[in-house]
Motif scaffolding. Structure first.
Motif, PDB file in Angstrom:
ATOM      1  N   ILE A 130       0.646  -1.299  -0.096  1.00 15.83           N
ATOM      2  CA  ILE A 130       0.026   0.000   0.238  1.00 15.83           C
ATOM      3  C   ILE A 130       0.838   1.254   0.014  1.00 15.83           C
ATOM      4  CG2 ILE A 130      -1.597   1.384   1.521  1.00 15.83           C
ATOM      5  CD1 ILE A 130      -2.919  -1.125   2.032  1.00 15.83           C
ATOM      6  N   ASP A 131       2.040   1.157   0.728  1.00 16.87           N
ATOM      7  CA  ASP A 131       2.935   2.236   0.596  1.00 16.87           C
ATOM      8  C   ASP A 131       3.426   2.493  -0.448  1.00 16.87           C
ATOM      9  OD1 ASP A 131       2.699   3.110   3.319  1.00 16.87           O
ATOM     10  OD2 ASP A 131       4.398   2.209   3.948  1.00 16.87           O
ATOM     11  N   LYS A 132       3.766   1.637  -1.430  1.00 18.59           N
ATOM     12  CA  LYS A 132       4.168   1.712  -2.771  1.00 18.59           C
ATOM     13  C   LYS A 132       3.276   2.434  -3.536  1.00 18.59           C
ATOM     14  CE  LYS A 132       7.724  -1.831  -2.997  1.00 18.59           C
ATOM     15  NZ  LYS A 132       7.887  -3.259  -3.635  1.00 18.59           N
ATOM     16  N   PHE A 161       1.134   9.070  -6.236  1.00 22.53           N
ATOM     17  CA  PHE A 161       1.651  10.396  -5.915  1.00 22.53           C
ATOM     18  C   PHE A 161       2.677  10.993  -7.126  1.00 22.53           C
ATOM     19  CE2 PHE A 161       4.557  13.724  -3.959  1.00 22.53           C
ATOM     20  CZ  PHE A 161       3.880  14.632  -3.675  1.00 22.53           C
ATOM     21  N   LEU A 162       3.660  10.076  -7.524  1.00 24.80           N
ATOM     22  CA  LEU A 162       4.455  10.627  -8.646  1.00 24.80           C
ATOM     23  C   LEU A 162       3.551  10.692  -9.682  1.00 24.80           C
ATOM     24  CD1 LEU A 162       7.439   8.525  -7.841  1.00 24.80           C
ATOM     25  CD2 LEU A 162       7.474  10.958  -7.525  1.00 24.80           C
ATOM     26  N   ASN A 183      -0.198  16.096 -14.000  1.00 26.70           N
ATOM     27  CA  ASN A 183      -0.277  17.292 -13.934  1.00 26.70           C
ATOM     28  C   ASN A 183       0.525  18.316 -14.585  1.00 26.70           C
ATOM     29  OD1 ASN A 183      -2.714  17.514 -12.589  1.00 26.70           O
ATOM     30  ND2 ASN A 183      -1.774  17.166 -10.414  1.00 26.70           N
ATOM     31  N   GLN A 184       1.852  17.862 -14.699  1.00 29.34           N
ATOM     32  CA  GLN A 184       2.598  18.535 -15.571  1.00 29.34           C
ATOM     33  C   GLN A 184       2.611  18.715 -16.932  1.00 29.34           C
ATOM     34  OE1 GLN A 184       6.449  17.258 -14.068  1.00 29.34           O
ATOM     35  NE2 GLN A 184       6.096  18.302 -12.132  1.00 29.34           N
TER      36      GLN A 184
END
Ligand SMILES: [Zn+2]
Length: 289
Positions: free
Chosen positions: A100-102, A108-109, A115-116
């Protein structure tokens, strides 16, 4: 609840009587003289047991199925194994947490990267104003798209609209006897274009296979960059019309020389680029000279 209590007591009584009966049988020291007496006692005990059994059956039949499960309090945990080593749950939990952390890190990345992306056109993350503009023409009805393409009139081009992916249109444009193009629309926003030679098959449901000719693969690349150039969220209809006019200029793909070098063929290819404003033909390497 009372019924249940009395039934349970009856079961308890029955069990203790049965136990007593068999214990007596086991311990019995029967001689010739006491035999008859023992048999009578056993018979009596056995009859009592039978009577009790019938009572238990009657009270069980009188019980109603509870509508809700009984709340058993902490006793529900009795069935759970408490020794960690015997559960093998801990390593699995650790793995799940790591996983889940991964997922969090990667999403997020990915979110930042997406978004860029300035070329993003049909998905909305920013201001309320843009949301309104985009939804206005993503949701535009199929009839509007049909009407828009029926209004586009080019001498050498025919348009056929199909909808293999639901409400979004795929427009098959046949430009002269030179090329075929499948234009994928989302509302009236052009999302994708596939360009193929006139003699190639263009399946509206398979838009990812490229043309087998280098010249049409090149035209497709240029068509994609022009698609971004002509994109206009405020005047979507005009954007589509301008784009189709630009695309129609490929009707003379093999007939016109390059505006810069005046050659018909350079590096084995005709002038595959069309100026976005003047529609003049250029070789790819001549357009920026
Ligand atoms: Zn040239």
């Amino acid at each position: 609840m009372e019924k249940l209590q009395s039934t349970l007591s009856a079961v308890k009584g029955l069990r203790s009587n049965v136990l007593q009966c068999f214990e007596n049988l086991f311990d019995a020291d029967v001689t010739e003289e006491t035999r008859q007496k023992f048999l009578n006692e056993f018979q009596e005990n056995f009859n009592n047991i039978n009577t009790q059994l019938r009572e238990v059956e009657t009270s069980i039949n009188g019980l109603q199925t509870p509508p809700n499960p009984y709340h058993l309090g902490n006793t529900t945990y009795l069935a759970q194994e408490t020794t960690q080593e015997r559960q093998a749950l801990y390593p699995q939990l650790v793995n799940s947490y790591k996983w889940i952390d991964k997922v969090h890190d990667y999403s997020f990345l990915a979110c930042n990267t997406l978004n860029q992306n300035n070329l993003r056109r049909s998905y909305i993350y920013c201001s309320q104003k843009r949301v309104r503009v985009f939804s206005a023409f993503n949701n535009s009805d199929p009839e509007h798209t049909d009407k828009l393409f029926s209004e586009i009139n080019h001498l050498h081009t025919t348009y056929k609209i199909c909808r293999p992916f639901g409400s979004n249109a795929v427009v098959i444009a046949t430009i002269s006897r030179v090329l075929k193009a499948a234009i994928v629309c989302k509302g009236v926003l052009i999302e994708w274009i596939t360009v193929k030679g006139f003699d190639e098959t263009l399946d509206p449901e398979d838009l990812w296979t490229e043309s087998r000719y280098e010249v049409f693969r090149k035209v497709q690349d240029h068509a994609h960059s022009a698609m971004l150039h002509f994109f206009s969220p405020t005047l979507p209809d005009l954007a589509v019309k301008s784009y189709m006019t630009w695309l129609n200029s490929y009707s003379k793909l093999f007939l016109e020389p390059c505006k810069r070098c005046s050659k018909y063929v350079s590096n084995g290819l005709p002038p595959t680029w069309r100026d976005l404003r003047t529609l003049e033909p250029f070789h790819e390497e001549c357009r920026n000279c």
